[in-house]
Design a protein around this motif. Sequence first.
Motif, PDB file in Angstrom:
ATOM      1  N   SER A 112       1.426   1.521   5.089  1.00 41.30           N
ATOM      2  CA  SER A 112       1.537   1.442   3.478  1.00 41.30           C
ATOM      3  C   SER A 112       0.875   0.988   3.328  1.00 41.30           C
ATOM      4  O   SER A 112       0.109   0.628   2.401  1.00 41.30           O
ATOM      5  CB  SER A 112       2.868   0.791   3.582  1.00 41.30           C
ATOM      6  N   HIS A 137      -2.358   3.827  -2.410  1.00 42.33           N
ATOM      7  CA  HIS A 137      -1.930   3.608  -3.820  1.00 42.33           C
ATOM      8  C   HIS A 137      -1.444   3.229  -4.801  1.00 42.33           C
ATOM      9  O   HIS A 137      -0.826   4.164  -6.480  1.00 42.33           O
ATOM     10  CB  HIS A 137      -0.442   3.465  -3.107  1.00 42.33           C
ATOM     11  N   ALA A 139       6.000   8.848   0.902  1.00 44.72           N
ATOM     12  CA  ALA A 139       5.579   8.252   1.458  1.00 44.72           C
ATOM     13  C   ALA A 139       6.227   9.001   2.360  1.00 44.72           C
ATOM     14  O   ALA A 139       6.833   8.481   3.472  1.00 44.72           O
ATOM     15  CB  ALA A 139       5.889   6.446   1.648  1.00 44.72           C
ATOM     16  N   ALA A 198       7.552   1.226   1.757  1.00 47.83           N
ATOM     17  CA  ALA A 198       6.912   1.536   0.671  1.00 47.83           C
ATOM     18  C   ALA A 198       7.502   1.062  -1.082  1.00 47.83           C
ATOM     19  O   ALA A 198       6.341   0.837  -1.693  1.00 47.83           O
ATOM     20  CB  ALA A 198       7.104   3.024   1.135  1.00 47.83           C
TER      21      ALA A 198
END
Lengths: 253, 486
Positions: free
Chosen positions: B390, B397, B414, B471
Motif C-alpha cells: 500500500s 492510489h 485493496a 490502506a
Amino acid sequence: MTGTGFDLHLRDVRKTYLSGADEPVIAVDGVSLDLAAGRILALTGPSGSGKSTLLHLLGAIDAPDSGTIQVDGTELAGLNRKRLAGYRATVGFVFQSFHLLPALSARDNITAPVLPRRRKLAFDPAARAQQLLDAVGLGGRGGSLPSQLSGGQQQRVAIARALIMNPGLLLADEPTGSLDSAIGGEIVDLLLSVNAEYGTTLVIATHDRTIAERCGQVLRMRDGRAAGLSGGPAGRHSTPAGQPHDASCHAPS
Amino acid sequence: MPTYFADTATGADPASVRALGGKPLGPNGDMAGLLSVSPSLLTTISSLPELENPDSFQDTDPAHGVNAGAPISVIRVKLTGTVGLGAAAQARLRLVAQEIYQRTGLLVDITQGSSPAAVTVIDPAGKYGRPRLALSEMWSRMGAAELISSAIDLKTRLMTVLVLLLGTVFVASAVAASVRRRRPELAVLACTGWPRRWLFGLIATECALLGGAAGVGGAVLVAALAPVTGTRFGVGTYAALAVSAVLLTCVAGFYPAMMAAGAHPGAATAQLPGRGKRRRFAGGRASGPATGRASGPATGRARARSVTRLAAVNVLRVPGRSLLAAFGVALAVSGLTLLTALTLAFHGSTSGTVLGQAIIVQVHAADYVAAGACALLGLALAGDIYYTASSDRVGEHALLQATGWTPADLTRLAAAETAITSVTGALAGTGLPLLGIRAVTGALPAGATAVAAGIGAGGVLFTMCASLGPARRLLRTAPARHLAEG
C-alpha cells in the motif's frame, strides 16, 4: 465531450503547509480569481510560488485552509467525500510526470478512472479509450505498457486519461516539464485543441514563457500570491461585449 | 485393551486363505508359537484378597494340569486412566513397577506403548501334507507408541523451526522493503563511488546491529520470564540466543543486501517505486514525435476491465511479494489446523490407527503456544507485506483518487487484492494439514473440516483487517501530497 467548460471563482484562498521543521510554509496566500467557462489561463512563476498548489486546490485533491472555491456553481468546501470524488471525475488532471499506472496498458490507464462506475456510464469505456487514443495519435499503441512508450507518448496517454469523463475543467501541471521543446510544443497543441474543440476550461501551470504566451491570459504567482494578470482572453468562446477580460484576479484581502 | 483379545493367524496370501478354508489357523498349529494367550481372568486390584484366598480356587492340583509351583504364569497390570508418554508418565510407570517388585519379588516387564503390528510368518509345508502357509499374525510391537510419539513430537520441533523461519522471512521482507524505499539514497552513494561491496556491507551491518539489539532484547526477556516458568539458563544459553539472532538477521538481510549492492546510479534521479518504478532511466525524454504506429503492443496481457481484475493485475505484477503474503497466511493457519485436527483425531491422548492400534498422540500446550506464535508471525508478515505494498503504491492510489475514485472504491480494490492472496494462502494452509491427517489416519476426524474452515476464515479476516487499516489510513491523506511534483 460536454462542450461546455466550467467557470471558476476563487475568493481569498489560502493554503499553508508545515515544512520538515514544522515551520509553516504559505503556499497560496489569499488568491482571488475569476475565470469564465471555456477560457485558457496560464499560471506562471518561480518554483514554490504556489502554481501547483493552486491547481491541486482547483482539482480538489487538496483542500484550502480558508477562502472559497466555486467551480461551475458548486462550492467545493461543502462537498462530502463521495460528492468530492464525483467532482474530481469531472475534472481532468495532467501531471508533469504523467503518473501512469505502470502495470496497466495505455488503454487500461485511460479507462482506470471509470472502472468503479463502468456499469453506470452512458458510453463504452473501451470504445471511448480507443477513440481518445486515436485522437492523441496513439491509436495503435493501446496495448503498450507505459515503460514501452516515450515520454511524449506517455503524456498523450495521460491527456487521454484526463479526457475520459468529458471534463469541464482541464488542469495541467507543468505538462511539458519532462519533455523536450518539440514534443512539449505538440503536447501544448493537443491541450489547446481540446479547448478549441470542446470548450473545456483549461488552466496550465508552466515555467515556459512561450507556452504561457500561447495561452493568452497569464496569472503570475509569487510567494503564493497572485502578482498580476496579463494578456487577453483566449479560448473557444469570444469575449462578451463590454467585458475586456474573462479572467480577473483581485488583490489579497 | 486390544492385546487381551485372542489373536489369530489368518492367511496372508490367496493360496494360504484357500488352504485354510477362509478360517484362521488354530493356535496349536502355529509353528512360530508367538501368539499371545488370552488372559484367563480379568479383575481389578481390589480383588487381590480374594485371589490370595486358596478357598477361592478349585481343581488347582497337578492332576488337573496345573503347575502347583507356579499356578499363574503372567500377571498383566494395566494402570488406570491415560498413562501418556511424557517424562512424568514414565516416572509413574517406573514407580509402580518398582513397588510391585519390592512387594512381590516378581519380575516386572514394562510394556509401554505396545501395539499389535501385522507380521507375515511363513509356515513351511509339513511332512504329512500340510501345504506351505503364509500367515498374517499380529505381533506385539514394543514401544510403538514411543516411536509414534517421537515422530509426532517432530511437530514440536517443526513448530519451532516454523517460528524461526517465519521470523527470518519477516525480517527479510522488512529489510527488502527498506532497501526498495532507500533505492535513491543507495544510488546516490553509488554515484559518489561506493563499490558494491560497501553497499552490501552497509545493509549487512545494519542487519547485524538490528539482530544484535533483538538478540539482547530477547535474552533480557527470557531472563525476566525464566523465574516465572521455573526454568534456569546459563550465560552460554543467553549468549547463544543473542548470536543466533544476529545470524538469523544476517541471513534474512542477505538478499536485500544483494539488492542494495546492485543499486544503479541512475536510480538517484528516478522516482520512488510505485511512481514509474519500471521506467527506463533513458526513457524520460521523447526521442521523436509520436507516430501512432504499433510497435509490439502486448496483446496477450490481462485487461483491467473491473476493480477486481485490476486487483488481480496488481497481485500478479509483484508475484514474489504476493506469494510471500500467501505463504505467511498459509503458515499462520496451518499450525493451528494441524494441531486442532490432531486433537480431534486422537482426542488428545486416545487410541488411533497409526501402525496398528493403541498409539498415543499428545498435543502439548507448548505446541499450541508455538502454533499461536506461528499464526501471529505469519499474519504479521502478510499484514506487513500488504502495508508495504500500500505504501509503495500510495502514489497510484492518490492518482486514482484524483481521477474520481472514492475511498470506498479504493478500499474495494485493496480488499480484493488482499482477498486473492489471503484466500489462496488459507486454502493451502488448511488443506495440506487435513490431507496429511487423512493420509495417516485414513479418514478425516469429525468436525475437522469445519474447524479448519473456521481457522482459515479467521486468518483471512485478520489479514483483511490488517491490510485495510493501513490502506484506509493512507487514504486520509490529501492525494496532492502524494502527487506533488518534486
